[in-house]
Design an enzyme around this catalytic site. Structure first.
Site, PDB file in Angstrom:
ATOM      1  N   LYS A 187       8.665   7.526  16.935  1.00 54.55           N
ATOM      2  CA  LYS A 187       8.095   7.200  15.908  1.00 54.55           C
ATOM      3  C   LYS A 187       7.684   5.834  16.044  1.00 54.55           C
ATOM      4  CE  LYS A 187       7.295   5.361  11.551  1.00 54.55           C
ATOM      5  NZ  LYS A 187       7.605   4.814   9.785  1.00 54.55           N
TER       6      LYS A 187
ATOM      7  N   ASN B 169       0.016   0.102  17.838  1.00 54.63           N
ATOM      8  CA  ASN B 169       0.072  -1.294  16.938  1.00 54.63           C
ATOM      9  C   ASN B 169      -0.570  -2.289  18.027  1.00 54.63           C
ATOM     10  OD1 ASN B 169       0.196   0.170  14.848  1.00 54.63           O
ATOM     11  ND2 ASN B 169       2.350  -0.494  14.433  1.00 54.63           N
TER      12      ASN B 169
ATOM     13  N   GLU C 112       5.151  -7.037  12.735  1.00 56.24           N
ATOM     14  CA  GLU C 112       6.172  -6.288  13.012  1.00 56.24           C
ATOM     15  C   GLU C 112       6.108  -6.108  14.119  1.00 56.24           C
ATOM     16  OE1 GLU C 112       7.268  -3.590   9.345  1.00 56.24           O
ATOM     17  OE2 GLU C 112       5.249  -3.515  10.387  1.00 56.24           O
TER      18      GLU C 112
ATOM     19  N   SER D 162       1.237  -0.992  -0.114  1.00 58.03           N
ATOM     20  CA  SER D 162       0.041   0.464   0.239  1.00 58.03           C
ATOM     21  C   SER D 162       0.901   1.016  -0.010  1.00 58.03           C
ATOM     22  CB  SER D 162      -1.222   0.151   1.158  1.00 58.03           C
ATOM     23  OG  SER D 162      -0.550   0.186   2.738  1.00 58.03           O
TER      24      SER D 162
ATOM     25  N   ASN E 299      -8.945   5.538  12.041  1.00 52.40           N
ATOM     26  CA  ASN E 299      -8.075   3.939  11.284  1.00 52.40           C
ATOM     27  C   ASN E 299      -7.412   3.003  11.804  1.00 52.40           C
ATOM     28  OD1 ASN E 299      -7.747   6.058   9.479  1.00 52.40           O
ATOM     29  ND2 ASN E 299      -5.941   6.425   9.240  1.00 52.40           N
ATOM     30  N   GLU E 300      -7.753   1.761  11.466  1.00 59.52           N
ATOM     31  CA  GLU E 300      -7.517   0.553  11.650  1.00 59.52           C
ATOM     32  C   GLU E 300      -4.973   0.445  11.721  1.00 59.52           C
ATOM     33  OE1 GLU E 300      -8.654  -3.395  10.444  1.00 59.52           O
ATOM     34  OE2 GLU E 300     -11.040  -2.848  11.569  1.00 59.52           O
TER      35      GLU E 300
END
Length: 299
Positions: free
Chosen positions: A178, A186, A260, A10, A245-246
């Site tokens: 980040k 996540n 991850e 994506s 969002n997912e």
């Protein structure tokens, strides 16, 4: 500029499509997507609407380029590096989740390896078609910090393609920030099967915030100035901006794919041990997701 995007899912397809408006781009992707793009071109929809015709292949070996942008999952970084080493690239830019990717790329490649982050939202709707769900920014620079002439040149190439771009001299701090955001959002959303906005409310809020604070503490022990408050504020800002969002990790869990987590929560735990700290929240989150992966035979 000749550019290879290695791992064109994506985000890679969106970035590659944007760059293909001005540059000679080759997408390295799964066979179905690569075949469709090579035959019919790439359609970009959503916040951007255009069609381009980059080259596309499922074979990432023996490629030649001025720049290779790596967007594969973190656990595929080493294999991507080996494939790129069979060709000739002048520079590599990682736009991946997690930490440690740049080091693994550098182990296999003799060219400069830059670090980067991308906040564009993207969904691969079907082979040959990627949807831009949010216009963001690409930040890139030396993986060790400081000025980089190579980063300047790549930043100009991105800007020429009308991509919001910042060349930064503090990439280590940005990568750790980040990581703190990803560590908070996540695994929590993946385990609870909720959208990102759920980490703004209790009981998930304190769990996510503590994962981010642990990450900041490890960053400081590793020589990077990242305050707990800064890490939590970044987490809350991203969760609010992407509330509906997912997360990528939740998408992986829903699809029954390996996550991850090793490069996010697991990385925090590993670095904590190296610098003599403990990271119990990240350890618990990593253990829970690793257990799920083993049960699903995807680890």
């Amino acid at each position: 500029m000749e550019i290879v995007v290695f791992g064109a899912g994506s985000l890679g397809s969106l970035v590659g499509g944007l760059l293909a408006r001005e540059h000679d781009v080759t997408l390295v992707a799964r066979a179905g997507h690569a075949d469709r793009v090579d035959r019919d071109g790439l359609a970009v929809t959503g916040e951007h609407e255009f069609e381009v015709s980059p080259s596309a292949t499922s074979d990432g070996t023996e490629l030649t380029a001025d720049l290779a942008i790596v967007t594969v999952k973190s656990f595929d970084t080493s294999s991507a590096a080996r494939a790129l080493s069979s060709g000739s690239v002048d520079a590599v830019l990682s736009l991946q989740n997690g930490m440690g990717n740049e080091e693994r790329l550098s182990e296999e490649l003799s060219c400069p390896v830059l670090a980067g982050t991308a906040t564009y939202g993207a969904v691969l709707d079907r082979p040959g078609r990627v949807r831009c769900t949010g216009i963001g920014e690409v930040v890139l620079g030396s993986r060790t910090g400081g000025h980089s002439a190579v980063a300047d040149r790549i930043g100009e190439a991105f800007a020429t393609a009308d991509i919001e771009t910042l060349v930064a001299d503090d990439m280590p701090r940005r990568l750790w920030e980040k990581l703190a955001v990803n560590a908070g959002i996540n695994p929590v959303t993946a385990l609870a099967r909720v959208e990102n906005g759920a980490v703004l409310e209790e009981p998930a809020a304190e769990l996510a915030a503590e994962a981010a604070r642990e990450t900041a503490r490890v960053a400081r022990a590793d020589g990077v100035d990242l305050a707990d408050e800064t890490a939590v504020a970044a987490l809350e800002q991203v969760a609010e901006a992407t509330a509906g969002n997912e997360s990528s990790m939740l998408q992986d869990v829903r699809a029954g794919r390996r996550t991850e987590v090793d490069a996010i929560s697991g990385y925090v735990v590993d670095r904590a041990e190296t610098v003599g700290l403990k990271a119990p929240t990240n350890r618990t989150l990593a253990a829970a997701l690793s257990t799920w992966e083993r049960q699903k035979n995807v680890r």
